[in-house]
Design an enzyme around this catalytic site. Sequence first.
Site, mmCIF file in Angstrom:
data_model
loop_
_atom_site.group_PDB
_atom_site.id
_atom_site.type_symbol
_atom_site.label_atom_id
_atom_site.label_comp_id
_atom_site.label_asym_id
_atom_site.label_seq_id
_atom_site.Cartn_x
_atom_site.Cartn_y
_atom_site.Cartn_z
ATOM 1 N N ASP A 296 66.460 32.975 35.941
ATOM 2 C CA ASP A 296 66.308 34.098 34.755
ATOM 3 C C ASP A 296 67.220 34.297 34.667
ATOM 4 O O ASP A 296 69.131 35.063 35.095
ATOM 5 C CB ASP A 296 66.061 35.981 34.927
ATOM 6 N N LYS B 75 55.003 38.480 36.987
ATOM 7 C CA LYS B 75 55.682 38.002 36.785
ATOM 8 C C LYS B 75 56.415 36.951 37.845
ATOM 9 O O LYS B 75 57.366 36.703 38.974
ATOM 10 C CB LYS B 75 57.060 38.611 36.583
ATOM 11 N N LYS C 298 73.111 36.848 31.183
ATOM 12 C CA LYS C 298 73.909 37.115 32.143
ATOM 13 C C LYS C 298 75.077 36.814 32.369
ATOM 14 O O LYS C 298 75.694 35.898 32.132
ATOM 15 C CB LYS C 298 72.830 37.514 33.382
ATOM 16 N N ARG D 25 58.645 41.432 30.380
ATOM 17 C CA ARG D 25 58.111 41.991 30.275
ATOM 18 C C ARG D 25 56.908 40.815 28.747
ATOM 19 O O ARG D 25 55.927 41.711 28.158
ATOM 20 C CB ARG D 25 58.617 43.640 29.364
ATOM 21 N N ASP E 281 63.331 35.944 40.087
ATOM 22 C CA ASP E 281 62.899 36.794 39.561
ATOM 23 C C ASP E 281 61.346 36.448 39.294
ATOM 24 O O ASP E 281 60.364 36.949 38.285
ATOM 25 C CB ASP E 281 63.623 36.314 38.436
ATOM 26 N N GLU F 148 62.670 39.630 29.177
ATOM 27 C CA GLU F 148 62.586 38.529 29.428
ATOM 28 C C GLU F 148 61.173 38.559 29.770
ATOM 29 O O GLU F 148 59.637 38.104 29.332
ATOM 30 C CB GLU F 148 62.886 37.175 29.364
ATOM 31 N N ASP G 233 67.474 38.999 27.386
ATOM 32 C CA ASP G 233 67.580 39.069 28.929
ATOM 33 C C ASP G 233 66.282 40.244 28.944
ATOM 34 O O ASP G 233 66.168 40.048 31.029
ATOM 35 C CB ASP G 233 68.149 39.681 29.110
HETATM 36 N N1 BES Z 1 65.254 39.832 36.405
HETATM 37 C C1 BES Z 1 66.124 41.236 35.460
HETATM 38 C C2 BES Z 1 65.737 42.168 36.363
HETATM 39 C C3 BES Z 1 66.995 42.505 37.395
HETATM 40 C C4 BES Z 1 68.123 42.902 36.834
HETATM 41 C C5 BES Z 1 66.031 42.303 38.389
HETATM 42 C C6 BES Z 1 69.061 42.336 38.680
HETATM 43 C C7 BES Z 1 67.026 42.407 39.953
HETATM 44 C C8 BES Z 1 68.258 42.981 39.555
HETATM 45 C C9 BES Z 1 65.133 41.522 33.880
HETATM 46 O O1 BES Z 1 64.363 40.076 33.317
HETATM 47 C C10 BES Z 1 65.994 41.599 33.288
HETATM 48 O O2 BES Z 1 67.115 41.366 33.276
HETATM 49 N N2 BES Z 1 66.441 42.930 32.620
HETATM 50 C C11 BES Z 1 67.069 43.271 32.436
HETATM 51 C C12 BES Z 1 66.661 44.350 30.789
HETATM 52 C C13 BES Z 1 67.281 45.195 29.499
HETATM 53 C C14 BES Z 1 68.012 43.731 29.028
HETATM 54 C C15 BES Z 1 65.876 45.570 29.332
HETATM 55 C C16 BES Z 1 68.109 44.199 32.867
HETATM 56 O O3 BES Z 1 67.706 45.148 33.870
HETATM 57 O O4 BES Z 1 69.348 44.588 33.023
HETATM 58 ZN ZN ZN Z 2 63.473 38.572 34.492
HETATM 59 MN MN MN Z 3 66.032 39.109 32.272
#
Ligand code: BES
Ligand code: ZN
Ligand code: MN
Length: 491
Positions: free
Chosen positions: A263, A258, A270, A344, A281, A342, A340
């Site tokens: 992000d 990735k 966020k 995946r 990210d 994104e 968010d």
């Molecule tokens: N890059 C983030 C995951 C992340 C969050 C990594 C905090 C490290 C610290 C990812 O893109 C994301 O935002 N995931 C969401 C998914 C959810 C919306 C289903 C998450 O984990 O909140």
């Molecule tokens: Zn992300």
């Molecule tokens: Mn995200």
Amino acid sequence: MSYLKKVNHSTESWSKIQAGLIAVGVFEDGLLTDIAKEVDAALNGQITAAIKMGDIKGKSGKISRFYMDKKRILVVGLGKKDKFNSEEVRKAGGAIAKVTTSLEIDHPAVECFCKYTKEDACQPLAEGLVMGSYQFLDYKTEKKDNQKQFTLTSAVILSGDKPQIEKGAVIGAGVCFARDLGNHPGNVMTPTRLSGEAAKIAKEGDMTLTVFDREQFTNMGMGSFAGVAQGTDEPPKFILLEYYGGEKDEKPVVLVGKGLTFDSGGISLKGSASMDEMKFDMCGSGVVMGVMKSVAALKPKMNIIAAIPSTENMPGGKAIKPGDILTAYNGKTIEVLNTDAEGRLILADALAYVSKHFDPAYILDFATLTGAVLVALGHIATGIMGTDNALINKIQTSSKNTGEKVWELPMWDEYLDQVKSKIADVKNMGEARQAGTIAGASFLNAFVGEDIPWAHFDIAGTAWGEKEKPYGPKKGATGNVVRLVLDMLGV
Ligand code: BES
Ligand code: ZN
Ligand code: MN
């Protein structure tokens, strides 16, 4: 960008070697290594005296200093002798590099501790020295005392196996490279810069580089990746590195990372707290690039493909919206319930692409995919998931070999069902606040070609933010799992 680039090997004795300092070991029960005994004799028993007085306890990573005529001596704690293993060696190497750097002394000579372990110790010692020497100074313009910030430039290991030492140094450099990619800010480490770094690796390692731009990958049918990328003006890239060191008909190992260079969450924005950390990210792509950097130098006899979808995730008038439906490279439709989620979405197209074009022996993907993995495993272990037991076992073996912790989460059918959409094929979220890490993997599973062994590494907890290890950085990107993957590849 600053780390030890050269680890030499010498068969000269500690008393003759030209070095900034000499590092020797002591175990927790006060037992000295053979070389430490010689050094102690030359110091008229000062080391044994310090042990007797309780000033040296031999605790892992603890360092004491002695001086003799024109020589500096570091005595390094190695922990309990019966527990001494490759990870302890790596820690000792890291501790020596850190102390030497803080003393601003270059070219340390370190005894190889391989006599005292069952496992190989020459390679982890070199790894530890290089990883422990890592500093990220690229943006510091203020120099201490008008001098350049000090960094180690070379070290020498006394005795030990030369090829293993060289390999360890190359692997350590791969880890440091991955850290650098992660530590650069989002305005520098853009998808364009990432593809530029891939171009350098391609040149070093005789690899083929292909970079598809927005128009190209959109026309190719990567609607899911293009959907995420449509919210940013920063040009996105789909980066492919192909390394053919094996037989022509040998199936390649495929690594997918990735490469989300920033992000923000997109329209599902966020919160502002710690949003700066979302420059990390792209650490999944950092793992892949770190591995390829080492592969370029080690040139193993096998075929390896690296694929990196890279973009920012930004809100704006052109950005995708919750509820939008995208069509991925394999034709599956995706309901975007949260912009968010994104990672995946961009990985879906990359996984579908490599499944179709490369007949992979197996696929590994690396992603800072979910905050939920941090809730489950903290900064201690990487979450791994997959559909192939043999592949999971292989990962667990390499995890033990390298000391990089992983923990498997289940991928039962009940979880796979949770990403089915009412109006499209899949949705990019599972059940709210439930098994978020598994939901991410379950979504990805829909884009991996049938019967291809595949495993997903959720590194959101381990890519940065861990408690400082002797060979780890004080803060910032860790480069974790680069070593694990190289071990898996058997390079
Ligand atoms: N890059 C983030 C995951 C992340 C969050 C990594 C905090 C490290 C610290 C990812 O893109 C994301 O935002 N995931 C969401 C998914 C959810 C919306 C289903 C998450 O984990 O909140
Ligand atoms: Zn992300
Ligand atoms: Mn995200």
